[in-house]
Scaffold this active site. Structure first.
Site, PDB file in Angstrom:
ATOM      1  N   GLY A  43     107.783 113.371  18.525  1.00 25.88           N
ATOM      2  CA  GLY A  43     106.509 114.046  18.766  1.00 25.88           C
ATOM      3  C   GLY A  43     106.069 113.926  20.209  1.00 25.88           C
TER       4      GLY A  43
ATOM      5  N   ASN B 167     106.056 115.989  22.574  1.00 27.63           N
ATOM      6  CA  ASN B 167     105.684 117.243  23.235  1.00 27.63           C
ATOM      7  C   ASN B 167     104.177 117.486  23.285  1.00 27.63           C
ATOM      8  OD1 ASN B 167     105.540 117.594  20.463  1.00 27.63           O
ATOM      9  ND2 ASN B 167     106.097 119.765  20.546  1.00 27.63           N
TER      10      ASN B 167
ATOM     11  N   GLY C  96      99.923 115.451  22.677  1.00 26.24           N
ATOM     12  CA  GLY C  96      99.070 114.339  22.302  1.00 26.24           C
ATOM     13  C   GLY C  96      99.522 112.986  22.814  1.00 26.24           C
ATOM     14  N   ILE C  97      99.414 111.985  21.962  1.00 25.11           N
ATOM     15  CA  ILE C  97      99.771 110.617  22.318  1.00 25.11           C
ATOM     16  C   ILE C  97     101.248 110.532  22.695  1.00 25.11           C
ATOM     17  CG2 ILE C  97      99.997 108.263  21.423  1.00 25.11           C
ATOM     18  CD1 ILE C  97      97.561 108.857  19.636  1.00 25.11           C
ATOM     19  N   GLY C  98     102.088 111.267  21.981  1.00 24.69           N
ATOM     20  CA  GLY C  98     103.522 111.243  22.270  1.00 24.69           C
ATOM     21  C   GLY C  98     103.841 111.748  23.662  1.00 24.69           C
TER      22      GLY C  98
ATOM     23  N   SER D  78      97.891 103.372  11.766  1.00 24.72           N
ATOM     24  CA  SER D  78      96.483 103.757  11.875  1.00 24.72           C
ATOM     25  C   SER D  78      95.615 102.708  11.189  1.00 24.72           C
ATOM     26  CB  SER D  78      96.245 105.120  11.217  1.00 24.72           C
ATOM     27  OG  SER D  78      94.859 105.389  11.086  1.00 24.72           O
TER      28      SER D  78
ATOM     29  N   TYR E  13      97.425 110.176   3.428  1.00 20.66           N
ATOM     30  CA  TYR E  13      97.640 109.806   4.827  1.00 20.66           C
ATOM     31  C   TYR E  13      97.542 108.290   5.000  1.00 20.66           C
ATOM     32  CZ  TYR E  13      96.991 109.584   9.887  1.00 20.66           C
ATOM     33  OH  TYR E  13      97.123 109.278  11.219  1.00 20.66           O
TER      34      TYR E  13
END
Length: 328
Positions: free
Chosen positions: A57, A59, A61-63, A186, A214
């Site tokens: 991930g 590409n 946000g946090i990644g 999380s 989630y």
């Protein structure tokens, strides 16, 4: 009479909307005061020249911000995600801001085991080492559905997929010791309550069910970190973390009403930017003081308290065995 009924109905809806906003605001305000009074910052200046880092991930946000920081420290960074076009934009951005051209894209879809196996085969054939594996990619708020592997979509993307990926890359991590595995969990894992026998099944279709689904996936991430810490060589650091409340698009598939409320509160309470949210991830990737720390949970670049059930060794082993069964 009908107009009056419509009027009162609209009034009730308005009151409910206001009450929801206030209750959510109060809850998030309590969270900010209790868990994020200060935004943690990675203070390590460690270089990563000659190291290879893989960020799922990476590409957005946090990644993306994690990949950028690792590249800025000299690492060769592989961005693993869906969507070549968005990945190309991310790579162009990272190269422009860091000057490091050793940033590459490899396609990976965590909702498909066939994609994960192909990715791992390609990676293992291309690279001779893996120093840092960041299991960052995830999703939330999506309509409950089964993947082609007959697994709940959220559980596969957030947990079973990363579990399989890590398993298939373990030999490279061992060959590159000392190496690190970082798992983005999380604080919502506190709300998780899993049934091991139905871990891969859809738990329900309501908004409440989506929330607990989630949370369950993030609790599984915590239990998985504990298991890896027991099973892998001591020279492999493996820890999980809560990045904080961050303005990212992970929950963009929530119903528009709830999404608007959430985004409004993000602005009101000054939620973290993706760069700020990546700080604890980067800390676990580079800080010397955590190289020998294993099976712990971090928030704001410090060890944090977690749900007590995570220390249940029997549950850790049962979830591990179920995960091996599901991903075999």
């Amino acid at each position: 009479m009908i107009l009056a009924a419509i009027y009162y109905l609209l009034l009730i809806v308005l009151y409910l909307y206001t009450a929801l906003c206030l209750l959510t605001l109060l809850g998030l305000l309590c969270y900010k005061i209790g868990f994020e009074p200060v935004k943690g910052v990675c203070k390590s200046n460690a270089r990563l020249d000659g190291k290879i880092a893989l960020v799922t991930g990476g590409n957005q946000g946090i990644g993306l911000e994690t990949a950028r920081e690792l590249a800025a420290r000299g690492a060769t960074v592989i961005i693993a995600c869906r969507g070549a076009e968005k990945a190309a934009e991310a790579i162009q951005d990272i190269v422009a801001t860091t000057g490091n051209k050793q940033v590459e894209y490899m396609p990976l879809d965590l909702s498909r085991f066939s994609s994960i196996r192909q990715f791992a085969a390609d990676f293992n054939n291309t690279y001779d080492r893996l120093d840092i594996l960041v299991n960052n990619a995830g999703c939330g708020g999506v309509t409950p559905k089964y993947t082609e592997d007959e697994i709940d979509f959220v559980m596969q993307v957030n947990y079973f997929g990363p579990f399989l990926l890590t398993k298939l890359l373990t030999e490279k991590l061992i060959a590159s010791k000392p190496s690190r595995i970082v798992i983005v969990s999380s604080i919502l894992h506190f709300f998780g309550n899993i049934n091991v026998d139905t871990l891969d099944k859809i738990v329900g279709h309501s908004i409440k069910s989506k929330f607990y689904n989630y949370s369950n996936s993030k609790l599984c991430d915590m239990l998985w970190a504990k298991a890896l810490a027991k099973k892998l060589p001591e020279d492999i650091s493996v820890n999980s973390l809560h990045p904080g409340l961050v303005r990212t698009n992970i929950f963009n598939k929530l119903p528009s009403f709830f999404l608007k409320v959430f985004m409004f509160l993000c602005d009101v309470l000054n939620f973290k930017t993706p760069k700020e949210g990546a700080q604890t991830v980067v800390h676990l990737c580079v800080a010397d003081e955590v190289q020998n720390v294993r099976g712990k949970y971090f928030s704001e670049c410090c060890e944090a308290k977690y749900k007590q059930v995570v220390d249940d060794e029997d549950l850790v082993e049962r979830v591990w065995n179920k995960s091996v069964e599901v991903t075999s």
